[in-house]
Design an enzyme around this catalytic site. Structure first.
Site, short mmCIF file in Angstrom:
data_model
loop_
_atom_site.label_atom_id
_atom_site.label_comp_id
_atom_site.label_asym_id
_atom_site.label_seq_id
_atom_site.Cartn_x
_atom_site.Cartn_y
_atom_site.Cartn_z
N GLY A 80 76.26 7.27 -15.17
CA GLY A 80 77.07 6.31 -14.42
C GLY A 80 78.21 7.01 -13.71
O GLY A 80 78.08 8.18 -13.34
N VAL A 134 84.06 5.70 -16.08
CA VAL A 134 83.52 5.32 -17.38
C VAL A 134 83.14 6.59 -18.17
O VAL A 134 83.28 6.63 -19.39
CB VAL A 134 82.32 4.35 -17.24
CG1 VAL A 134 81.73 4.02 -18.60
CG2 VAL A 134 82.76 3.07 -16.53
N GLY A 135 82.72 7.62 -17.46
CA GLY A 135 82.42 8.90 -18.12
C GLY A 135 83.60 9.38 -18.95
O GLY A 135 83.44 9.86 -20.07
N GLU A 179 75.89 12.17 -17.11
CA GLU A 179 75.15 12.28 -15.85
C GLU A 179 75.89 11.44 -14.83
O GLU A 179 75.73 10.22 -14.78
CB GLU A 179 73.71 11.76 -16.06
CG GLU A 179 72.88 12.60 -17.02
CD GLU A 179 72.34 13.87 -16.37
OE1 GLU A 179 72.28 13.94 -15.13
OE2 GLU A 179 71.99 14.81 -17.12
N CYS A 239 71.94 8.55 -7.21
CA CYS A 239 73.01 9.49 -7.53
C CYS A 239 72.88 10.80 -6.77
O CYS A 239 73.88 11.42 -6.45
CB CYS A 239 73.03 9.76 -9.03
SG CYS A 239 71.47 10.34 -9.66
P1 NAD Z 1 77.11 0.88 -14.23
O1 NAD Z 1 78.22 0.06 -13.69
O2 NAD Z 1 75.81 0.26 -14.52
O3 NAD Z 1 77.72 1.63 -15.47
C1 NAD Z 1 76.97 2.45 -16.30
C2 NAD Z 1 77.10 1.96 -17.72
O4 NAD Z 1 78.46 2.01 -18.15
C3 NAD Z 1 76.64 0.51 -17.91
O5 NAD Z 1 75.76 0.47 -19.01
C4 NAD Z 1 77.93 -0.23 -18.19
O6 NAD Z 1 77.76 -1.33 -19.07
C5 NAD Z 1 78.81 0.80 -18.80
N1 NAD Z 1 80.22 0.52 -18.58
C6 NAD Z 1 80.77 0.06 -17.44
N2 NAD Z 1 82.12 -0.07 -17.58
C7 NAD Z 1 82.41 0.31 -18.85
C8 NAD Z 1 83.62 0.42 -19.61
N3 NAD Z 1 84.81 0.10 -19.07
N4 NAD Z 1 83.54 0.88 -20.88
C9 NAD Z 1 82.37 1.22 -21.40
N5 NAD Z 1 81.19 1.14 -20.73
C10 NAD Z 1 81.20 0.70 -19.48
O7 NAD Z 1 76.75 2.09 -13.27
P2 NAD Z 1 77.67 2.75 -12.19
O8 NAD Z 1 78.67 3.63 -12.83
O9 NAD Z 1 78.13 1.77 -11.17
O10 NAD Z 1 76.56 3.68 -11.50
C11 NAD Z 1 76.81 4.31 -10.35
C12 NAD Z 1 77.32 5.73 -10.59
O11 NAD Z 1 76.43 6.42 -11.45
C13 NAD Z 1 77.38 6.55 -9.35
O12 NAD Z 1 78.54 7.32 -9.36
C14 NAD Z 1 76.15 7.42 -9.44
O13 NAD Z 1 76.22 8.60 -8.69
C15 NAD Z 1 76.06 7.66 -10.89
N6 NAD Z 1 74.71 7.96 -11.29
C16 NAD Z 1 74.43 9.19 -11.77
C17 NAD Z 1 73.12 9.51 -12.12
C18 NAD Z 1 72.74 10.85 -12.66
O14 NAD Z 1 71.62 10.98 -13.11
N7 NAD Z 1 73.62 11.85 -12.62
C19 NAD Z 1 72.12 8.55 -11.98
C20 NAD Z 1 72.46 7.29 -11.51
C21 NAD Z 1 73.77 7.00 -11.18
#
Ligand code: NAD
Length: 454
Positions: free
Chosen positions: A208, A212-213, A230, A264
């Site tokens: 994600g 959040v990371g 990731e 991503c």
């Molecule tokens: P998302 O909003 O679905 O979040 C990912 C997860 O984090 C979800 O399961 C969500 O419930 C959880 N989450 C969200 N907020 C949270 C919080 N405050 N506390 C705990 N958990 C929480 O996904 P996203 O982040 O919008 O995805 C998009 C991002 O992910 C982009 O930056 C994209 O580049 C990156 N991404 C990376 C990869 C990779 O393989 N490297 C793949 C897909 C997406």
């Protein structure tokens, strides 16, 4: 099966509890029995996961259409066939990957005397948490899950609440196919994820965004739990002078506008010289029309933004430059046309954040030196792409920049080879997976020394 009517299963383990502490305790108890360790169990889980994918291809594609208006062909390729290929590759090679390694006997006996042996073995970590995003909500849940199972772990998976149809479908299907004592699905958003992150896991695998990371890494630090992050970022594309711009435009447009740019590793922006930029503008317009027709809104091959929040975010980036093609948008339909922007200034809004939508800015640079400087002035990207006929240029891009992955000639393709590690570096993430790299991620490589008593 209609994904909309699939019942959700927040508590598919036999523990019967929804309490995260109880769910994790149940998985840990399962792991302690040794049930997940035998190769036969691991292979059986992978085979069952494969069966889920083949028997529910259409349900998965239907859920993805409901969540993202994902075109069928894209859904089958990226979210069904991709995990199947990963599983097949793993099933064929798992024995070999897990074989204990030995240190040269002469080295060992030289230190410890006759009869001494030493080597390494792969141990499963224990209970793994997988948190998945919404953009490839099946692939990015199931491929890490497959890796964690292949490595012999118990696993708790948390699908993204922003892809609710896919989340509900997988929460219903996974317990029907996999060992319910060892695999649990918890659906939900921030509240549920926060509660999960308070638990002690043996590894957390998060896909994600970086914000959040950071939350995940902080929570993991409390328990000294290792993490794989990731993440994303702005993946640049360098287009060299003199390349075949029509071929570049075809491949670039196909990669950029797949899943409406919500990938991503999608090419985020183009760096090129002014002459190539002009040629590329015309070639990209043509390539987009070839892919999606004169009106992409009517094309079955073109997706939508996931929700209104993301629509608003991407729509606000549309006037960051001169519109070469696209720009049309419709909030009610969450539609933004495939858009190319030229004359984009490095400090414009579209260059300040990961776009994660169907907008491709072209930023002009003098040449390779300025392009390398531009890339190195910014966060390390998840991927860097180059189109060039020049070997020196390839070498310089490879050695003078840092990125999660590097692709020449075909963007977004490096992740299709399971033998290549897939992951970021710096702001784009930490750790990697796919194929043998998943085994390394979800195992502990234990050192073992055996010295005879007598
Ligand atoms: P998302 O909003 O679905 O979040 C990912 C997860 O984090 C979800 O399961 C969500 O419930 C959880 N989450 C969200 N907020 C949270 C919080 N405050 N506390 C705990 N958990 C929480 O996904 P996203 O982040 O919008 O995805 C998009 C991002 O992910 C982009 O930056 C994209 O580049 C990156 N991404 C990376 C990869 C990779 O393989 N490297 C793949 C897909 C997406």
């Amino acid at each position: 099966m209609n994904p909309q009517t699939t019942p959700t299963h927040p508590t598919p383990t036999n523990s019967g509890s929804t309490d995260p502490t109880a769910l994790v305790a149940h998985l840990r108890a399962t792991f302690r029995t040794g049930r997940t360790k035998p190769l036969a169990w691991r292979k059986e889980q992978l085979t069952r996961l494969r069966a889920l994918l083949t028997e529910h291809r259409d349900d998965i594609a239907g859920a993805l259409h409901a969540d993202l208006r994902k075109p069928r062909a894209e859904a089958y390729a990226a979210e069904v066939d991709f995990p199947i290929r990963e599983i097949d590759h793993t099933l064929e090679r798992l024995d070999e990957w897990l074989r204990p390694e030995t240190v040269d006997p002469a080295e060992v006996t030289g230190v410890f005397g006759p009869g001494a042996t030493a080597g390494t073995q792969y141990d499963p970590l224990g209970v793994v948490l997988v948190i998945a995003p919404w953009n490839y909500p099946a692939q990015l849940l199931l491929v890490p899950l497959a890796g964690a199972l292949a490595a012999g772990n118990a696993v708790l998976v948390k699908p993204s609440e922003l892809a609710p149809a896919t989340s509900a479908l997988l929460a219903g299907l996974l317990p029907r196919y996999l060992d319910r004592e060892a695999v649990t699905v918890v659906e939900g958003g921030v509240e549920e994820t926060t509660a999960l992150l308070a638990q002690r896991f043996d590894h957390i695998f998060y896909t994600g965004n970086g914000t959040v990371g950071r939350i995940v890494m902080r929570a993991a630090a409390e328990h000294l739990t290792p993490v794989t992050l990731e993440l994303g970022g702005k993946s640049p594309v360098f287009v060299d002078r003199g390349v075949d711009v029509d071929a570049v435009a075809t491949r670039l447009a196909d990669a950029k506008f797949r899943n409406a740019g919500q990938t991503c590793v999608a090419p985020d922006y183009v760096l090129t010289d002014p002459v190539t930029a002009r040629a590329l503008e015309a070639a990209l317009s043509e390539a987009i029309e070839k892919l999606y027709g004169a009106d992409p809104a009517a094309s079955e091959r073109y997706g939508r933004l996931v929700n209104e929040r993301h629509f608003d975010r991407v729509e606000a980036l549309l006037d960051s430059g001169r519109t070469v093609v696209g720009g049309q948008h419709d909030r009610a339909d969450r539609y933004i046309a495939p858009t190319v922007l030229a004359d984009v200034r490095p400090d414009s809004p579209v260059m300040r954040e990961e776009i994660f939508g169907p907008v491709l800015p072209i930023v002009e640079v003098d040449g390779l030196d300025e392009a390398i400087g531009f890339i190195n002035d910014r966060d390390k990207p998840l991927a860097l792409y180059g189109f060039t006929d020049n070997e020196t240029t390839r070498q310089r891009l490879a050695t003078e920049t840092s990125s999660g992955g590097l692709g020449f000639g075909l963007p977004m393709a490096h992740l299709r080879l399971p033998e290549l590690p897939f992951g970021g570096v710096g702001e784009s993430g930490t750790g990697a997976y796919h194929g043998p790299h998943s085994i390394a991620t979800f195992s502990h490589r234990k050192a073992r020394l055996d010295v005879p008593l007598g």
